[in-house]
Design an enzyme around this catalytic site. Structure first.
Site, PDB file in Angstrom:
ATOM      1  N   CYS A 383       0.841  -1.201   0.000  1.00 27.71           N
ATOM      2  CA  CYS A 383       0.000   0.000   0.000  1.00 27.71           C
ATOM      3  C   CYS A 383       0.881   1.257   0.000  1.00 27.71           C
ATOM      4  CB  CYS A 383      -0.978  -0.051   1.172  1.00 27.71           C
ATOM      5  SG  CYS A 383      -2.461   0.916   0.869  1.00 27.71           S
ATOM      6  N   HIS A 520      -3.719  -4.949   0.447  1.00 30.18           N
ATOM      7  CA  HIS A 520      -3.170  -5.509   1.687  1.00 30.18           C
ATOM      8  C   HIS A 520      -3.254  -7.032   1.661  1.00 30.18           C
ATOM      9  CE1 HIS A 520      -2.558  -1.795   3.989  1.00 30.18           C
ATOM     10  NE2 HIS A 520      -3.572  -1.335   3.287  1.00 30.18           N
ATOM     11  N   GLU A 522      -1.763  -9.128   3.381  1.00 29.99           N
ATOM     12  CA  GLU A 522      -1.615  -9.761   4.705  1.00 29.99           C
ATOM     13  C   GLU A 522      -2.945 -10.230   5.289  1.00 29.99           C
ATOM     14  OE1 GLU A 522      -1.089  -6.575   3.972  1.00 29.99           O
ATOM     15  OE2 GLU A 522      -1.651  -5.201   5.604  1.00 29.99           O
TER      16      GLU A 522
HETATM   17  N1  GLN Z   1      -1.978   6.703   2.964  1.00 25.98           N
HETATM   18  C1  GLN Z   1      -2.086   5.968   1.740  1.00 25.98           C
HETATM   19  C2  GLN Z   1      -3.451   6.128   1.102  1.00 25.98           C
HETATM   20  O1  GLN Z   1      -4.393   6.507   1.744  1.00 25.98           O
HETATM   21  C3  GLN Z   1      -1.783   4.506   1.961  1.00 25.98           C
HETATM   22  C4  GLN Z   1      -2.763   3.819   2.840  1.00 25.98           C
HETATM   23  C5  GLN Z   1      -2.276   2.495   3.351  1.00 25.98           C
HETATM   24  O2  GLN Z   1      -1.088   2.211   3.322  1.00 25.98           O
HETATM   25  N2  GLN Z   1      -3.164   1.686   3.875  1.00 25.98           N
HETATM   26  O3  GLN Z   1      -3.588   5.854  -0.066  1.00 25.98           O
END
Ligand code: GLN
Length: 555
Positions: A383, A520, A522
């Site tokens: 992310c 994500h 995970e």
């Molecule tokens: N802050 C970034 C976004 O909002 C990444 C978010 C995250 O890593 N979950 O896109």
């Protein structure tokens, strides 16, 4: 008909109620029952989505896009049933719903009160979580009540489950209470008094536990169990030790050997096949017999609370088991990484930059991605970790020196990462989204799929389609993708309709293993098979280690 097990906690928090509940669920599942778990959180936030990971640990995201308590992660890692939005609710959600009904006039002018309106609402939410009258109704729903008995906050929940148990009739619900039995070193004794008191507190509310799970640093000797039984009115066979163990995978067996599942099935009149815990024994064997070790640097900002990256930690460990190695995770504070200090990362077998929000520590993460790229160290960016890798590549390989994310630099001139509403067309007009989508400017949440380009590392890992869960607002800006591609970045997965970048990587001709993912992964890892992306990452870490290129191997 669905039966309930209500799990409460006493004396102190952090005794492992989530693991205890998930373990009981796992044993019942192994007996052939369809089981789910529901978590009730007594705080007023509507969901944990807005809570700081420093305070509350990780926010776990379900397939259907709910931001939930991290205990739901334990649940999905322990049992087969997948969690939904309705498997976790808070006092905030209950009150929100009650107040909306009140405003609509649903209560027909009655005085709206904690009892019965709030407690009835809680019972409705619990039944919804258990899938009552739907095609996903379960045999047993295990309901974990957050907080500790005696807290003012959790009283309405306890009253609600007492009433629900009464309404369900005898032998349709059971109460399990997790308590603490401290060892007092100076006296050389285990003390049962806190347990006596917490059960008194429960009985005052009208709940008589059927089982006491006694957390202690050891097994509770028979004498003490007898004493606890006598003073708490719990049958002797209901007093069960939950000693400290070195791996959570031992907990199901520890509880089963003391008859917990037998007792619950007896109480609930459930006639099932015997429990089969072979898969748990196999996991414990794997944990106890690693054939090697890899050390991973996790470069993030929430390094002080290990629960902040709970699912990532677990996914790395699962992948370790799959590769027969122990995974050591070292948390490195990204604020400490500068151009001068980044070479400290050379001793690791691989580097992971996890998700995160906000500007703090960002330049350290960009340095990290650059160091991994230039030194051919396996890199997994999750992310935010993909976003910083993309910014880094844009700055140093694609000639976009001002590249940044509008999350950190709202007016940056080269917004390689931005909200969709901020993507600009070539003529400078702000691109508007199609009216049916609700992605830009809000959080993109839950499971979504995209195609994977053939001939990529991503394709070796996922095949043609990748389906993973999301939790982010910003996206790789489609208007820079060509420039990045020409400069050598591979965009290996892209959603069809919105052209949202899901995965980026470096060609294996220039780097052995460099992958960034916008989602994500995970949240989809289980101890049984690991997760293909993490399995491949740990394999790459092993490859890096055996190539002797990391400083640790040299030293
Ligand atoms: N802050 C970034 C976004 O909002 C990444 C978010 C995250 O890593 N979950 O896109």
């Amino acid at each position: 008909m669905t039966k309930f097990v209500f799990v409460t906690g006493g004396v102190v928090s952090s005794l492992g109620k989530g693991i205890a509940s998930a373990s009981l669920a796992a044993i019942l599942e192994s007996r052939g029952l369809k089981v789910t778990l529901i978590k009730l959180d007594p705080y007023l936030n509507v969901d944990p989505g807005t809570m700081s990971p420093f305070q509350h640990g990780e926010v776990y995201v379900t397939n259907d896009g709910a931001e939930t308590d991290l205990d739901l992660g334990h649940y999905e890692r322990f049992i087969e049933t997948r969690m939904r939005r309705s498997n976790n609710f808070t006092t905030g959600q209950i009150y929100k719903s009650v107040l909306e009904k009140e405003r609509r006039g649903d209560y027909l002018g009655k005085t709206v009160q904690v009892i019965p309106h709030v407690t009835n609402e809680i019972q409705e939410f619990i039944k919804r979580g258990a899938g009552f009258e739907t095609d996903h109704a379960v045999d047993v729903a295990i309901v974990e009540i957050g907080g500790t008995v005696g807290d003012i906050e959790s009283l309405p929940f306890l009253e609600a489950v007492r009433q629900l148990s009464l309404r369900m009739g005898p032998n349709n619900s059971a109460f399990v209470h997790l308590t603490y039995v401290p060892w007092i070193a100076a006296a050389g004794e285990l003390k049962t008094k806190p347990t006596q008191h917490t059960v008194q507190k429960l009985r005052e509310i009208g709940i008589q536990p059927d089982v006491l799970l006694c957390r202690a640093d050891r097994y509770i000797p028979q004498d003490e169990c007898d004493k606890i039984s006598l003073f708490t009115n719990v049958q002797q066979w209901g007093v069960i030790s939950m000693p400290d163990v070195d791996t959570i995978y031992k907990v199901p067996r520890v509880l089963h050997e003391q008859g917990l599942d037998g007792l619950i099935c007896d109480k609930l009149r459930l006639n099932t096949q015997p429990a089969n815990l072979k898969r748990w024994d196999d996991l414990v064997f794997e944990v106890e017999h690693p054939q090697g070790e890899v050390t991973i640097a996790m470069v993030g900002k929430y390094v002080d609370l290990s629960d902040s990256y709970k699912s990532v930690n677990e996914a790395l460990r699962h992948a370790g088991m799959k590769n027969h190695v122990r995974v050591q995770i070292e948390h490195v504070d990204s604020e400490t990484i500068t151009e001068a200090s980044v070479s400290q990362l050379a001793r690791f077998d691989a580097i992971l930059v996890p998700g995160g929000f906000g500007k703090r520590g960002i330049e350290g993460k960009i340095q990290t991605a650059r160091f991994a790229r230039e030194n051919r160290i396996p890199y997994l960016g999750i992310c935010l970790g993909m976003q910083v890798a993309t910014i880094e590549f844009a700055r140093h390989m694609a000639g976009l020196a001002e590249a940044n994310s509008t999350e950190f630099e709202p007016h940056c001139s080269q917004p390689v990462i931005a909200l969709i509403t901020e993507w600009k067309d070539a003529d400078g007009t702000i691109k508007t989204r199609d009216a049916n989508s609700d992605l830009g400017g809000t959080m993109r949440l839950g499971a979504q799929s995209s195609n994977v380009a053939e001939g990529t590392l991503a394709h070796q890992i996922y095949g043609n389609v990748v389906t993973e869960r999301h939790r982010h607002r910003y996206e790789a800006n489609v208007h820079y993708l060509d420039k990045l591609r020409v400069s050598g970045l591979v965009i290996s997965a892209l959603t069809q309709r919105e052209q949202l970048t899901e995965m980026v990587e470096l060609p294996q001709t220039v780097h052995p293993w460099f992958v960034g993912v916008q989602f994500h992964p995970e949240f989809n890892s289980t101890p049984w098979n690991g997760h293909p992306l993490f399995n491949a990452f740990i394999k790459a870490a092993l490859g890096h280690q055996s190539s002797g290129k990391n400083l640790k191997a040299v030293a």
